[in-house]
Design a protein around this motif. Structure first.
Motif, mmCIF file in Angstrom:
data_model
loop_
_atom_site.group_PDB
_atom_site.id
_atom_site.type_symbol
_atom_site.label_atom_id
_atom_site.label_comp_id
_atom_site.label_asym_id
_atom_site.label_seq_id
_atom_site.Cartn_x
_atom_site.Cartn_y
_atom_site.Cartn_z
ATOM 1 N N ARG A 1 -46.698 42.866 -31.508
ATOM 2 C CA ARG A 1 -46.495 43.256 -32.904
ATOM 3 C C ARG A 1 -47.678 44.086 -33.403
ATOM 4 N NH1 ARG A 1 -44.464 37.899 -33.773
ATOM 5 N NH2 ARG A 1 -46.445 37.275 -34.731
ATOM 6 N N LEU A 2 -48.876 43.655 -33.037
ATOM 7 C CA LEU A 2 -50.067 44.400 -33.458
ATOM 8 C C LEU A 2 -50.130 45.773 -32.796
ATOM 9 C CD1 LEU A 2 -52.706 41.530 -33.498
ATOM 10 C CD2 LEU A 2 -51.978 42.902 -35.454
ATOM 11 N N ILE A 3 -49.701 45.870 -31.548
ATOM 12 C CA ILE A 3 -49.692 47.168 -30.857
ATOM 13 C C ILE A 3 -48.788 48.146 -31.598
ATOM 14 C CG2 ILE A 3 -48.842 48.354 -28.784
ATOM 15 C CD1 ILE A 3 -49.921 45.999 -27.146
ATOM 16 N N TYR A 4 -47.573 47.710 -31.945
ATOM 17 C CA TYR A 4 -46.646 48.631 -32.592
ATOM 18 C C TYR A 4 -47.011 48.872 -34.050
ATOM 19 C CZ TYR A 4 -44.056 48.357 -28.286
ATOM 20 O OH TYR A 4 -43.716 48.434 -26.963
ATOM 21 N N ALA A 5 -47.682 47.920 -34.682
ATOM 22 C CA ALA A 5 -48.233 48.183 -36.011
ATOM 23 C C ALA A 5 -49.293 49.273 -35.926
ATOM 24 C CB ALA A 5 -48.830 46.907 -36.603
ATOM 25 N N SER A 6 -50.088 49.259 -34.863
ATOM 26 C CA SER A 6 -51.155 50.251 -34.687
ATOM 27 C C SER A 6 -50.600 51.637 -34.425
ATOM 28 C CB SER A 6 -52.069 49.824 -33.536
ATOM 29 O OG SER A 6 -52.624 48.543 -33.769
ATOM 30 N N ALA A 7 -49.384 51.713 -33.868
ATOM 31 C CA ALA A 7 -48.768 53.025 -33.642
ATOM 32 C C ALA A 7 -48.569 53.763 -34.956
ATOM 33 C CB ALA A 7 -47.430 52.856 -32.931
ATOM 34 N N LEU A 8 -48.378 53.012 -36.036
ATOM 35 C CA LEU A 8 -48.132 53.605 -37.338
ATOM 36 C C LEU A 8 -49.369 53.610 -38.219
ATOM 37 C CD1 LEU A 8 -44.713 51.858 -38.004
ATOM 38 C CD2 LEU A 8 -45.121 54.071 -36.928
ATOM 39 N N ASP A 9 -50.374 52.838 -37.856
ATOM 40 C CA ASP A 9 -51.607 52.754 -38.633
ATOM 41 C C ASP A 9 -52.755 52.550 -37.653
ATOM 42 O OD1 ASP A 9 -53.740 52.209 -40.278
ATOM 43 O OD2 ASP A 9 -52.828 50.477 -41.271
ATOM 44 N N GLN A 10 -53.464 53.636 -37.324
ATOM 45 C CA GLN A 10 -54.493 53.583 -36.282
ATOM 46 C C GLN A 10 -55.602 52.577 -36.595
ATOM 47 O OE1 GLN A 10 -54.292 55.370 -33.311
ATOM 48 N NE2 GLN A 10 -52.245 55.796 -34.075
ATOM 49 N N ALA A 11 -55.795 52.238 -37.868
ATOM 50 C CA ALA A 11 -56.832 51.263 -38.225
ATOM 51 C C ALA A 11 -56.518 49.872 -37.675
ATOM 52 C CB ALA A 11 -56.988 51.200 -39.745
ATOM 53 N N ARG A 12 -55.246 49.636 -37.293
ATOM 54 C CA ARG A 12 -54.863 48.308 -36.807
ATOM 55 C C ARG A 12 -55.279 48.054 -35.361
ATOM 56 N NH1 ARG A 12 -50.996 45.796 -39.859
ATOM 57 N NH2 ARG A 12 -51.809 43.934 -38.832
ATOM 58 N N TRP A 13 -55.756 49.076 -34.644
ATOM 59 C CA TRP A 13 -56.203 48.840 -33.264
ATOM 60 C C TRP A 13 -57.336 47.820 -33.223
ATOM 61 C CZ3 TRP A 13 -52.917 49.631 -29.838
ATOM 62 C CH2 TRP A 13 -52.114 50.789 -29.802
ATOM 63 N N GLN A 14 -58.180 47.829 -34.246
ATOM 64 C CA GLN A 14 -59.263 46.848 -34.289
ATOM 65 C C GLN A 14 -58.700 45.428 -34.396
ATOM 66 O OE1 GLN A 14 -62.819 47.691 -34.117
ATOM 67 N NE2 GLN A 14 -62.560 45.578 -33.421
ATOM 68 N N ASP A 15 -57.647 45.246 -35.189
ATOM 69 C CA ASP A 15 -57.013 43.931 -35.305
ATOM 70 C C ASP A 15 -56.438 43.494 -33.962
ATOM 71 O OD1 ASP A 15 -57.583 44.042 -38.020
ATOM 72 O OD2 ASP A 15 -55.597 44.798 -38.560
ATOM 73 N N PHE A 16 -55.810 44.420 -33.261
ATOM 74 C CA PHE A 16 -55.236 44.112 -31.945
ATOM 75 C C PHE A 16 -56.321 43.647 -30.973
ATOM 76 C CE2 PHE A 16 -54.773 46.182 -27.709
ATOM 77 C CZ PHE A 16 -53.878 45.268 -27.140
ATOM 78 N N LEU A 17 -57.417 44.394 -30.895
ATOM 79 C CA LEU A 17 -58.484 44.040 -29.956
ATOM 80 C C LEU A 17 -59.146 42.719 -30.330
ATOM 81 C CD1 LEU A 17 -60.106 47.550 -29.406
ATOM 82 C CD2 LEU A 17 -58.673 46.282 -27.792
ATOM 83 N N THR A 18 -59.341 42.479 -31.605
ATOM 84 C CA THR A 18 -59.951 41.215 -32.041
ATOM 85 C C THR A 18 -59.074 40.034 -31.641
ATOM 86 O OG1 THR A 18 -61.048 42.307 -33.904
ATOM 87 C CG2 THR A 18 -60.748 39.922 -34.055
ATOM 88 N N GLU A 19 -57.768 40.159 -31.851
ATOM 89 C CA GLU A 19 -56.850 39.094 -31.454
ATOM 90 C C GLU A 19 -56.830 38.927 -29.941
ATOM 91 O OE1 GLU A 19 -53.975 36.060 -31.756
ATOM 92 O OE2 GLU A 19 -55.369 36.947 -33.221
ATOM 93 N N LEU A 20 -56.875 40.032 -29.209
ATOM 94 C CA LEU A 20 -56.854 39.966 -27.747
ATOM 95 C C LEU A 20 -58.106 39.278 -27.207
ATOM 96 C CD1 LEU A 20 -55.515 40.673 -25.080
ATOM 97 C CD2 LEU A 20 -56.508 42.968 -25.256
ATOM 98 N N THR A 21 -59.265 39.580 -27.770
ATOM 99 C CA THR A 21 -60.493 38.907 -27.350
ATOM 100 C C THR A 21 -60.374 37.400 -27.561
ATOM 101 O OG1 THR A 21 -61.962 40.787 -27.656
ATOM 102 C CG2 THR A 21 -62.942 38.621 -27.935
ATOM 103 N N HIS A 22 -59.756 37.013 -28.670
ATOM 104 C CA HIS A 22 -59.596 35.589 -28.965
ATOM 105 C C HIS A 22 -58.684 34.902 -27.952
ATOM 106 C CE1 HIS A 22 -58.879 31.866 -31.104
ATOM 107 N NE2 HIS A 22 -57.581 32.139 -31.154
ATOM 108 N N VAL A 23 -57.487 35.474 -27.705
ATOM 109 C CA VAL A 23 -56.515 34.780 -26.848
ATOM 110 C C VAL A 23 -56.867 34.890 -25.368
ATOM 111 C CG1 VAL A 23 -54.686 35.109 -28.542
ATOM 112 C CG2 VAL A 23 -54.925 36.753 -26.667
ATOM 113 N N SER A 24 -57.744 35.827 -24.997
ATOM 114 C CA SER A 24 -58.117 35.981 -23.578
ATOM 115 C C SER A 24 -59.278 35.086 -23.178
ATOM 116 C CB SER A 24 -58.465 37.441 -23.291
ATOM 117 O OG SER A 24 -59.616 37.832 -24.020
#
Length: 382
Positions: free
Chosen positions: A16-39
């Motif tokens: 969901r965060l990946i496809y949100a980032s496709a429309l709003d490039q500022a969301r890539w930071q949210d995606f990476l932050t969540e990925l660091t947490h779950v990994s």
């Protein structure tokens, strides 16, 4: 967390965060932050550029101290010991850091001693190229402390493999969504014509949003069909089946939803189509004027016409001694599809696609995929 593989809920949240980032490039930071947490604490990053789409990520990262991100962007990115090996990796394939640059070589470098080792020795990990061509180079990866290598690296690389196809879809959508960027792309490689149609469909198939290019696809019913009650589908039966499958998945709450395919119009014209799940609440300032009060998940559909020149597939297949499947793979690569996307479209493994691609390249005397693409394009006629 101890070396986790992604669970279903985390996978859905990340896509969901990946496809949100496709429309709003500022969301890539949210995606990476969540990925660091779950990994489990992997330091994650995206870097690179897409010139036609106007994207320049620098090093967008999570898990690193801010001063190291700054120093990477200012200097250490130029002496990154993993970069040459990473640049030669196969697009879309998760590659361990050790394959990019051996630890023995790494340990003797300025990059390791001044940037890697001071960060708790984040010398393990790996990543994948999302795209690599003359107009864009986008990469995704993560760094892992050596003391956590045995615990985290294998699940991390599996996570990379799961997420890369969605990252590829997202960046393709970003390119299609930028009108001027699309025009620049067309001028560069002439593979996609202007006028990408963008639409958002409710889980019933009702049209919630459409740009002006969508009207051209529906007005003569040659590509898209409207049942006059607001429900939209494709004229091409195979494409219509894919859309209906995605709508059923949407109604069933399946995540993620992602499809890439080619649809044929009534006149034989071909269209590159992408479908992904669109979640309105992920877009507080949405680019779409959605139907008032609709906030359930929807489908984002993009349809872009493939250039007017056509390939005589039978003649091309005969001239080069290819099988039908080898021809399909060669044409798919020339149309910009990745091996992973072709595997999904054809319901085969990515290893089968790679073998067919390798065979097509050998038979055509192509040493690189770019040579095969040029051969396909040069064989087209108006």
């Amino acid at each position: 967390m101890a070396g986790p593989d992604l669970d279903v809920e985390s996978y859905a949240r990340l896509t969901r965060l990946i496809y949100a980032s496709a429309l709003d490039q500022a969301r890539w930071q949210d995606f990476l932050t969540e990925l660091t947490h779950v990994s489990g604490g992997v330091c994650t990053h995206l870097f690179g550029f897409d010139m036609p789409a106007g994207i320049s990520l620098g090093l967008t990262a999570a898990g690193y101290a801010p001063e190291y991100v700054d120093s990477y962007n200012e200097y250490y990115g130029e002496v990154n010991s993993w970069a040459p090996g990473f640049a030669n990796a196969e697009v879309g394939i998760a590659t361990p850091s050790q394959w990019m640059c051996s630890k023995e070589t790494l340990y003797s470098t300025e990059f390791y001693n001044d940037w890697v080792r001071p960060q708790e020795n984040v010398a393990a990990g790996g990543g994948a190229l999302i795209f690599k061509d003359v107009t864009r180079m986008l990469a995704f990866g993560g760094n892992i402390r050596l003391k956590d290598e045995e615990k985290l690296e294998a699940p991390w690389l599996r996570t990379v493999g799961l997420l890369v196809p969605h990252l590829q879809q997202a960046f393709e959508i970003s390119r299609l969504m930028s009108g001027q960027s699309l025009e620049l792309d067309l001028l560069h490689d002439r593979t996609i014509m202007p006028g990408a149609a963008v639409m958002v469909l409710a889980d019933t198939g009702f049209l919630l949003y459409a740009n002006t290019s969508t009207d051209r696809l529906t007005e003569d019913r040659a590509v898209m069909l409207d049942d006059h009650a607001g429900r939209l589908s494709f004229r091409d039966p195979d494409a219509a089946d894919i859309l209906e499958k995605c709508l059923k998945q949407l109604r069933a709450g399946v995540e993620p939803i992602s499809a890439t395919f080619v649809s044929t119009g009534a006149d034989g014209s071909r269209y590159a189509c992408r479908i992904v799940r669109f979640t309105p609440e992920d877009h507080p300032v949405s680019p779409f004027a959605l139907m008032l009060g609709y906030w359930r998940p929807a489908l984002l559909v993009t349809v872009s016409p493939v250039a007017g020149r056509r390939l005589d597939r039978d003649a091309f297949m005969t001239a080069h001694g290819l099988t039908a499947t080898e021809t399909d793979v060669a044409v798919g690569i020339a149309e910009g599809l990745s091996p992973a996307e072709l595997a999904e479209m054809r319901s085969v493994s990515i290893h089968t696609i790679r073998n067919q691609l390798k065979s097509a390249m050998q038979k055509t005397g192509s040493h690189r995929q770019a040579e095969l693409v040029r051969l396909v394009e040069s064989s087209k006629t108006v």
